[in-house]
Design a protein around this motif. Structure first.
Motif, PDB file in Angstrom:
ATOM      1  N   VAL A  49      22.209  54.994  26.988  1.00  0.00           N
ATOM      2  CA  VAL A  49      21.477  54.297  25.928  1.00  0.00           C
ATOM      3  C   VAL A  49      22.192  52.975  25.689  1.00  0.00           C
ATOM      4  O   VAL A  49      23.349  52.958  25.272  1.00  0.00           O
ATOM      5  N   GLU A  50      21.517  51.883  25.983  1.00  0.00           N
ATOM      6  CA  GLU A  50      22.167  50.569  26.027  1.00  0.00           C
ATOM      7  C   GLU A  50      21.291  49.490  25.398  1.00  0.00           C
ATOM      8  O   GLU A  50      20.072  49.480  25.564  1.00  0.00           O
TER       9      GLU A  50
ATOM     10  N   ALA B  12      16.442  52.914  23.647  1.00  0.00           N
ATOM     11  CA  ALA B  12      16.086  54.166  22.978  1.00  0.00           C
ATOM     12  C   ALA B  12      16.489  55.349  23.851  1.00  0.00           C
ATOM     13  O   ALA B  12      16.317  55.316  25.070  1.00  0.00           O
ATOM     14  N   GLY B  13      16.986  56.387  23.211  1.00  0.00           N
ATOM     15  CA  GLY B  13      17.376  57.588  23.949  1.00  0.00           C
ATOM     16  C   GLY B  13      16.384  58.716  23.805  1.00  0.00           C
ATOM     17  O   GLY B  13      16.750  59.886  23.952  1.00  0.00           O
ATOM     18  N   THR B  14      15.127  58.391  23.560  1.00  0.00           N
ATOM     19  CA  THR B  14      14.114  59.410  23.295  1.00  0.00           C
ATOM     20  C   THR B  14      13.771  60.227  24.521  1.00  0.00           C
ATOM     21  O   THR B  14      13.799  61.461  24.493  1.00  0.00           O
TER      22      THR B  14
ATOM     23  N   SER C 247      18.695  53.104  32.017  1.00  0.00           N
ATOM     24  CA  SER C 247      19.171  52.711  30.694  1.00  0.00           C
ATOM     25  C   SER C 247      18.023  52.180  29.864  1.00  0.00           C
ATOM     26  O   SER C 247      17.051  51.614  30.383  1.00  0.00           O
ATOM     27  N   ASP C 248      18.156  52.366  28.552  1.00  0.00           N
ATOM     28  CA  ASP C 248      17.152  51.865  27.616  1.00  0.00           C
ATOM     29  C   ASP C 248      17.788  51.792  26.238  1.00  0.00           C
ATOM     30  O   ASP C 248      18.782  52.477  25.962  1.00  0.00           O
TER      31      ASP C 248
ATOM     32  N   TYR D  14      22.017  58.514  32.981  1.00  0.00           N
ATOM     33  CA  TYR D  14      21.365  57.584  32.069  1.00  0.00           C
ATOM     34  C   TYR D  14      22.367  57.114  31.021  1.00  0.00           C
ATOM     35  O   TYR D  14      23.424  57.725  30.820  1.00  0.00           O
TER      36      TYR D  14
ATOM     37  N   SER E  73      14.177  50.409  19.391  1.00  0.00           N
ATOM     38  CA  SER E  73      14.917  51.660  19.539  1.00  0.00           C
ATOM     39  C   SER E  73      14.193  52.815  18.857  1.00  0.00           C
ATOM     40  O   SER E  73      14.348  53.979  19.241  1.00  0.00           O
TER      41      SER E  73
END
Length: 302
Positions: free
Chosen positions: A108-109, A90-92, A87-88, A106, A12
């Motif tokens: 963040v998951e 990390a929310g960068t 989705s990822d 999107y 993350s």
């Protein structure tokens, strides 16, 4: 702290550590735009993996991409007019990709604890992320939970399940010294700089996973695609580039070895179906070279 929690935290935080400034983040997006606009070798490599979903995109279905740090995978489906959510862990980059219009939605998951309801998406697509998961089966079960039709994985192919000679060699070496083979088989145990062990895909493992929870079918297609190198990634993917001409020669040779059963494909696409695909999708898979395994029903399941 448990090892899986350390892994989650490391992944993350990874993008912020690598691209800590807004300038660095913008540069990543600009390079991706350059690759797309100029049809570079980098673009060609990633498009070949995304094109493995071709049999499934002709129907108006919804898609969730998992481990899609930049949102570029979801953009592939978004450009086709499909309902897609990136989705990822990390929310960068995902907010930046949405700002630029690459994606519409999107989240963040953490794949081990997806917040979506059961059967929220028709397809869940996970490219080059499964091998990062500290508990990959748990991630697959969660992806299957939120999928209606299927989960599609695109990952490095585990060679030992397709190479009986390598398996026999391992068994012989391990009988005397379990460390001896590592001197020659350097990536027998592979790790990446972010800290994860590299889980590779095999047909046999996905067969067992699907049968264990009573699913009806899986499908597989392999490609050779390990041709990335930073020194020539931004060259055009056509015959004007000496590097690309060399890649094509390597690809032809590797394809020959795979066809002759002398090596497994480098990359495996595994499709795990929650229900049998439509006749249209089945036909498209067969035309595209997928091998489909339809399982017999469990006679003891009630």
């Amino acid at each position: 702290m448990s090892s899986e929690k350390r892994s989650h935290e490391a992944h993350s935080e990874w993008y912020e550590l690598q691209f800590g400034t807004q300038e660095a983040k913008n540069k990543v997006i600009e390079l991706w735009e350059y690759d797309n606009a100029h049809q570079t070798i980098n673009h060609w490599i990633h498009k070949r993996m995304l094109d493995l979903t071709d049999p499934f995109v002709n129907e108006k279905k919804s898609w969730l991409t998992v481990g899609d740090g930049y949102g570029f995978d979801a953009n592939h489906f978004f450009k086709k007019g499909l309902d897609s959510t990136a989705s990822d862990i990390a929310g960068t980059f995902l907010p930046l990709s949405k700002e630029r219009g690459f994606i519409e939605k999107y989240a963040v998951e953490n794949v081990e604890h997806l917040t979506f309801a059961d059967n929220s998406f028709d397809y869940v697509f996970c490219k080059e992320a499964y091998h990062h998961f500290p508990r990959p089966y748990l991630g697959v079960y969660e992806m299957l939970r939120v999928a209606r039709e299927a989960v599609i994985l695109v990952e490095p192919h585990d060679p030992i399940s397709k190479m009986p000679f390598l398996l026999a060699l391992r068994n012989i070496f391990d009988r005397f010294d379990t460390k001896a083979l590592q001197k020659y088989w350097k990536n027998r145990y592979s790790f990446e700089t972010v800290g994860n062990y590299v889980f590779k895909l095999s047909e046999r493992e996905m067969d067992k996973l699907a049968n264990g929870i009573g699913l009806p079918a899986v499908a597989f297609k392999g490609i050779n695609n390990n041709y990335y190198h930073p020194s020539y990634g931004r060259e055009k993917a056509d015959d004007s580039s000496p590097a690309f001409r060399k890649i094509k020669r390597k690809l032809a040779f590797h394809n020959f070895l795979v066809k002759a059963s002398l090596m497994p494909s480098q990359v495996l696409c595994a499709v795990i179906f929650k229900r049998l695909p439509s006749e249209q999708v089945m036909k498209a898979m067969q035309q595209d070279g997928f091998q489909v395994h339809i399982f017999p029903p469990n006679p003891y399941a009630h």
